[in-house]
Design an enzyme around this catalytic site. Structure first.
Site, PDB file in Angstrom:
ATOM      1  N   SER A   1      40.293  34.839  37.431  1.00  0.00           N
ATOM      2  CA  SER A   1      41.416  34.043  36.930  1.00  0.00           C
ATOM      3  C   SER A   1      40.974  33.048  35.858  1.00  0.00           C
ATOM      4  CB  SER A   1      42.084  33.293  38.083  1.00  0.00           C
ATOM      5  OG  SER A   1      42.479  34.196  39.090  1.00  0.00           O
TER       6      SER A   1
ATOM      7  N   ASN B   1      36.202  46.551  50.510  1.00  0.00           N
ATOM      8  CA  ASN B   1      37.241  45.518  50.393  1.00  0.00           C
ATOM      9  C   ASN B   1      38.268  45.691  51.505  1.00  0.00           C
ATOM     10  OD1 ASN B   1      39.179  43.696  49.638  1.00  0.00           O
ATOM     11  ND2 ASN B   1      39.916  44.891  47.898  1.00  0.00           N
TER      12      ASN B   1
ATOM     13  N   SER C   1      42.194  42.376  50.722  1.00  0.00           N
ATOM     14  CA  SER C   1      43.340  42.209  49.829  1.00  0.00           C
ATOM     15  C   SER C   1      44.593  42.011  50.674  1.00  0.00           C
ATOM     16  CB  SER C   1      43.509  43.436  48.936  1.00  0.00           C
ATOM     17  OG  SER C   1      42.504  43.433  47.961  1.00  0.00           O
TER      18      SER C   1
ATOM     19  N   ASN D   1      38.163  36.846  48.659  1.00  0.00           N
ATOM     20  CA  ASN D   1      39.323  37.390  47.957  1.00  0.00           C
ATOM     21  C   ASN D   1      40.359  36.285  47.683  1.00  0.00           C
ATOM     22  OD1 ASN D   1      41.170  39.456  47.016  1.00  0.00           O
ATOM     23  ND2 ASN D   1      39.968  40.873  48.267  1.00  0.00           N
TER      24      ASN D   1
ATOM     25  N   ALA E   1      36.306  42.042  41.019  1.00  0.00           N
ATOM     26  CA  ALA E   1      37.151  43.233  41.128  1.00  0.00           C
ATOM     27  C   ALA E   1      38.583  42.892  40.762  1.00  0.00           C
ATOM     28  CB  ALA E   1      37.102  43.766  42.555  1.00  0.00           C
TER      29      ALA E   1
ATOM     30  N   ASN F   1      47.630  42.573  49.883  1.00  0.00           N
ATOM     31  CA  ASN F   1      48.806  43.293  49.398  1.00  0.00           C
ATOM     32  C   ASN F   1      48.941  44.723  49.898  1.00  0.00           C
ATOM     33  OD1 ASN F   1      49.580  41.012  47.804  1.00  0.00           O
ATOM     34  ND2 ASN F   1      47.864  41.532  46.455  1.00  0.00           N
ATOM     35  N   THR F   2      48.062  45.142  50.802  1.00  0.00           N
ATOM     36  CA  THR F   2      48.222  46.428  51.490  1.00  0.00           C
ATOM     37  C   THR F   2      48.460  46.091  52.952  1.00  0.00           C
ATOM     38  OG1 THR F   2      46.795  47.604  49.944  1.00  0.00           O
ATOM     39  CG2 THR F   2      47.070  48.600  52.116  1.00  0.00           C
TER      40      THR F   2
ATOM     41  N   GLY G   1      38.134  30.583  42.063  1.00  0.00           N
ATOM     42  CA  GLY G   1      38.435  29.307  41.418  1.00  0.00           C
ATOM     43  C   GLY G   1      37.454  28.812  40.379  1.00  0.00           C
TER      44      GLY G   1
ATOM     45  N   ASN H   1      48.985  37.464  42.608  1.00  0.00           N
ATOM     46  CA  ASN H   1      49.203  38.900  42.392  1.00  0.00           C
ATOM     47  C   ASN H   1      49.545  39.588  43.701  1.00  0.00           C
ATOM     48  OD1 ASN H   1      47.154  41.232  43.195  1.00  0.00           O
ATOM     49  ND2 ASN H   1      45.952  39.341  43.027  1.00  0.00           N
TER      50      ASN H   1
ATOM     51  N   LYS I   1      33.619  42.384  51.407  1.00  0.00           N
ATOM     52  CA  LYS I   1      34.391  41.294  50.786  1.00  0.00           C
ATOM     53  C   LYS I   1      35.434  40.797  51.772  1.00  0.00           C
ATOM     54  CE  LYS I   1      36.934  40.041  46.605  1.00  0.00           C
ATOM     55  NZ  LYS I   1      37.272  40.450  45.240  1.00  0.00           N
TER      56      LYS I   1
ATOM     57  N   ASN J   1      34.177  48.618  43.838  1.00  0.00           N
ATOM     58  CA  ASN J   1      34.899  48.037  44.974  1.00  0.00           C
ATOM     59  C   ASN J   1      35.879  49.093  45.490  1.00  0.00           C
ATOM     60  OD1 ASN J   1      37.311  46.688  46.119  1.00  0.00           O
ATOM     61  ND2 ASN J   1      36.239  44.783  45.644  1.00  0.00           N
TER      62      ASN J   1
ATOM     63  N   GLY K   1      42.302  31.517  41.300  1.00  0.00           N
ATOM     64  CA  GLY K   1      42.176  30.500  40.259  1.00  0.00           C
ATOM     65  C   GLY K   1      41.916  29.111  40.824  1.00  0.00           C
TER      66      GLY K   1
ATOM     67  N   PHE L   1      46.805  47.472  45.128  1.00  0.00           N
ATOM     68  CA  PHE L   1      45.861  48.577  44.878  1.00  0.00           C
ATOM     69  C   PHE L   1      46.456  49.654  43.974  1.00  0.00           C
ATOM     70  CE2 PHE L   1      43.084  48.177  49.007  1.00  0.00           C
ATOM     71  CZ  PHE L   1      42.549  47.012  48.505  1.00  0.00           C
TER      72      PHE L   1
HETATM   73  C1  LIG Z   1      45.246  40.207  39.106  1.00  0.00           C
HETATM   74  C2  LIG Z   1      44.200  40.267  40.171  1.00  0.00           C
HETATM   75  C3  LIG Z   1      43.862  41.495  40.729  1.00  0.00           C
HETATM   76  C4  LIG Z   1      42.882  41.564  41.711  1.00  0.00           C
HETATM   77  N1  LIG Z   1      42.556  42.779  42.238  1.00  0.00           N
HETATM   78  C5  LIG Z   1      41.550  42.854  43.148  1.00  0.00           C
HETATM   79  C6  LIG Z   1      41.134  44.103  43.655  1.00  0.00           C
HETATM   80  O1  LIG Z   1      41.637  45.165  43.272  1.00  0.00           O
HETATM   81  N2  LIG Z   1      40.151  44.120  44.588  1.00  0.00           N
HETATM   82  C7  LIG Z   1      39.543  42.976  45.035  1.00  0.00           C
HETATM   83  O2  LIG Z   1      38.639  43.037  45.862  1.00  0.00           O
HETATM   84  N3  LIG Z   1      39.894  41.777  44.529  1.00  0.00           N
HETATM   85  C8  LIG Z   1      40.872  41.688  43.613  1.00  0.00           C
HETATM   86  N4  LIG Z   1      41.233  40.471  43.111  1.00  0.00           N
HETATM   87  C9  LIG Z   1      40.552  39.256  43.630  1.00  0.00           C
HETATM   88  C10 LIG Z   1      39.385  38.839  42.735  1.00  0.00           C
HETATM   89  O3  LIG Z   1      38.396  39.826  42.703  1.00  0.00           O
HETATM   90  C11 LIG Z   1      38.771  37.508  43.226  1.00  0.00           C
HETATM   91  O4  LIG Z   1      38.211  37.735  44.510  1.00  0.00           O
HETATM   92  C12 LIG Z   1      39.798  36.394  43.343  1.00  0.00           C
HETATM   93  O5  LIG Z   1      40.742  36.470  42.293  1.00  0.00           O
HETATM   94  C13 LIG Z   1      39.152  35.009  43.307  1.00  0.00           C
HETATM   95  O6  LIG Z   1      38.489  34.778  42.085  1.00  0.00           O
HETATM   96  P1  LIG Z   1      39.165  33.967  40.873  1.00  0.00           P
HETATM   97  O7  LIG Z   1      39.748  32.705  41.445  1.00  0.00           O
HETATM   98  O8  LIG Z   1      38.038  33.732  39.907  1.00  0.00           O
HETATM   99  O9  LIG Z   1      40.208  34.838  40.301  1.00  0.00           O
HETATM  100  C14 LIG Z   1      42.225  40.382  42.138  1.00  0.00           C
HETATM  101  C15 LIG Z   1      42.566  39.156  41.548  1.00  0.00           C
HETATM  102  C16 LIG Z   1      43.535  39.089  40.579  1.00  0.00           C
HETATM  103  C17 LIG Z   1      43.854  37.755  39.961  1.00  0.00           C
END
Ligand SMILES: Cc1cc2nc3c(=O)[nH]c(=O)nc-3n(C[C@H](O)[C@H](O)[C@H](O)COP(=O)(O)O)c2cc1C
Length: 376
Positions: A329, A182, A185, A255, A61, A187-188, A307, A110, A226, A151, A278, A114
């Site tokens: 990422s 979800n 996150s 997340n 997501a 950021n809310t 990651g 980030n 999640k 999501n 990442g 939302f």
């Molecule tokens: C730019 C960005 C925006 C994301 N937005 C959401 C989101 O809207 N909802 C959510 O559940 N996770 C969000 N994620 C989290 C990813 O879905 C994932 O759980 C997290 O980045 C770990 O995976 P990764 O290391 O492969 O990026 C976001 C991640 C990134 C980098």
């Protein structure tokens, strides 16, 4: 085709502000004439929460928040796409800049908050594509139906957060292969408090109730939860206990993290507020996945995210407990070619161990991972 796409697009995308680059990547996918994907090796197929995945690699997501390019992503080789997070009403999220690339670390921070075009717009887009997807499932097609999950999250200014989740499940169950709740996150403000036992129990009770209410029209819709990788182990005990008691269909672990692991090289950007994803997230994400796996005891499957940026980290995620994996990422740094690289690595592992199915790897290392020192 994907190789060409990566070679042409990636240098350009890396030169841009991260959010502009993301917008451009969506545009390119909207217009790229990607052919249907080659058939995946049958050994990559997974049957998880009642759905047939042609391979276990999903896009997490946050990439396609508004369901603009789910079919292009499926054509790029993903086994499933999770669109969202969507909120009931449109909202713009936090002010820019709110997305940061930690190039030297292979990480992203980030604090988008939302940003969502809202339920009406996204519902219209998914409804327009639902028909071909469902017929692919009905045909028992090799595509495995083109699995697209949604999501869902709450609006920042909502008076009743749980009601936001309930209405989104009611509205989207008919057009989504599964729904992810979800509550993780960062950021809310206050959202992650919904992971506390009493709130979580109420949330899941009402969400499952909503799913059952619409099932006669919408069909069975798996509901996933999640969680954040930052939960304490006692809080994880509670979350898993409640998820089991409320009979949800699976969990996504997890997340982004609000922690900043030691040794990040991009020290200035690391101070930005928001969720880190990442490569720097990998050890914590794998650990929390394994901790979840041993607590769930096989009652429902897990989706591992956090990651993954190589074949080896994808296989490690599966062995730590994931029946399916998601990446985001890693694509920023490795491009869409990462999907084919992961498939090749998973098939190599099956060849090496003379196995016919990835299911044999799921959770094989979970106990060992939980015995390691806690990652810092
Ligand atoms: C730019 C960005 C925006 C994301 N937005 C959401 C989101 O809207 N909802 C959510 O559940 N996770 C969000 N994620 C989290 C990813 O879905 C994932 O759980 C997290 O980045 C770990 O995976 P990764 O290391 O492969 O990026 C976001 C991640 C990134 C980098």
């Amino acid at each position: 085709m994907i190789g060409l796409f990566d070679r042409l697009a990636r240098p350009l995308l890396r030169a841009l502000d991260p959010e502009d680059a993301h917008r451009l990547a969506i545009r390119l996918l909207q217009f790229a004439p990607l052919p249907p994907p080659a058939r995946d090796d049958r050994r990559l197929a997974m049957r998880v929460f009642g759905l047939n995945f042609r391979n276990p690699i999903g896009i997490a997501a946050g990439f396609d928040k508004n369901a603009e390019v789910p079919d292009a992503l499926l054509r790029a080789g993903f086994g499933f796409v999770e669109v969202g997070t969507i909120t009931p009403k449109p909202q713009s999220g936090n002010p820019r800049p709110r997305l940061f690339r930690l190039d030297a670390d292979g990480g992203v921070i980030n604090r988008l908050g939302f940003n969502s075009e809202g339920a009406d717009t996204v519902l219209r887009r998914l409804a327009a594509r639902a028909a071909p997807s469902l017929s692919a499932t009905a045909n028992g097609g090799e595509w495995g139906g083109g699995i697209v999950g949604i999501n869902v999250g709450a609006n920042k200014d909502t008076a009743d957060r749980i009601a936001d989740y309930v209405q989104l499940i009611e509205r989207f169950a008919a057009v989504a292969s599964y729904v992810t709740v979800n509550i993780s996150s960062p950021n809310t403000p206050g959202l992650r408090n919904m992971q506390q036992a009493a709130v979580l129990d109420d949330l899941l009770a009402r969400v499952i109730d909503a799913r059952e209410r619409v099932a006669p029209q919408a069909g069975p819709t798996p509901v996933l939860l999640k969680i954040a990788p930052d939960l304490s182990l006692p809080d994880l005990d509670d979350a898993v206990g409640i998820a089991r008691a409320r009979r949800i269909d699976g969990m996504i672990v997890g997340n982004t993290t609000v922690a900043r692991p030691a040794g990040l090289r991009e020290a200035t950007k690391a101070k930005e507020a928001g969720g880190l994803s990442g490569r720097p997230l990998l050890p914590l994400a794998d650990r929390m996945l394994a901790e979840t796996y041993v607590r769930v005891e096989g009652v429902f499957p897990l989706v591992g995210a956090g990651g993954i940026d190589s074949g080896a980290s994808a296989l490690a995620k599966i062995r730590a407990g994931a029946s399916l994996i998601q990446i985001y990422s890693g694509l920023v740094f490795r491009g869409l070619g990462l999907v084919a690289e992961i498939k090749a690595a998973l098939l190599d592992a099956l060849e090496r161990d003379r196995q016919n199915s990835l299911a044999d790897h799921v959770g094989a290392d979970a106990a060992a991972v939980t015995a390691e020192p806690w990652p810092r």
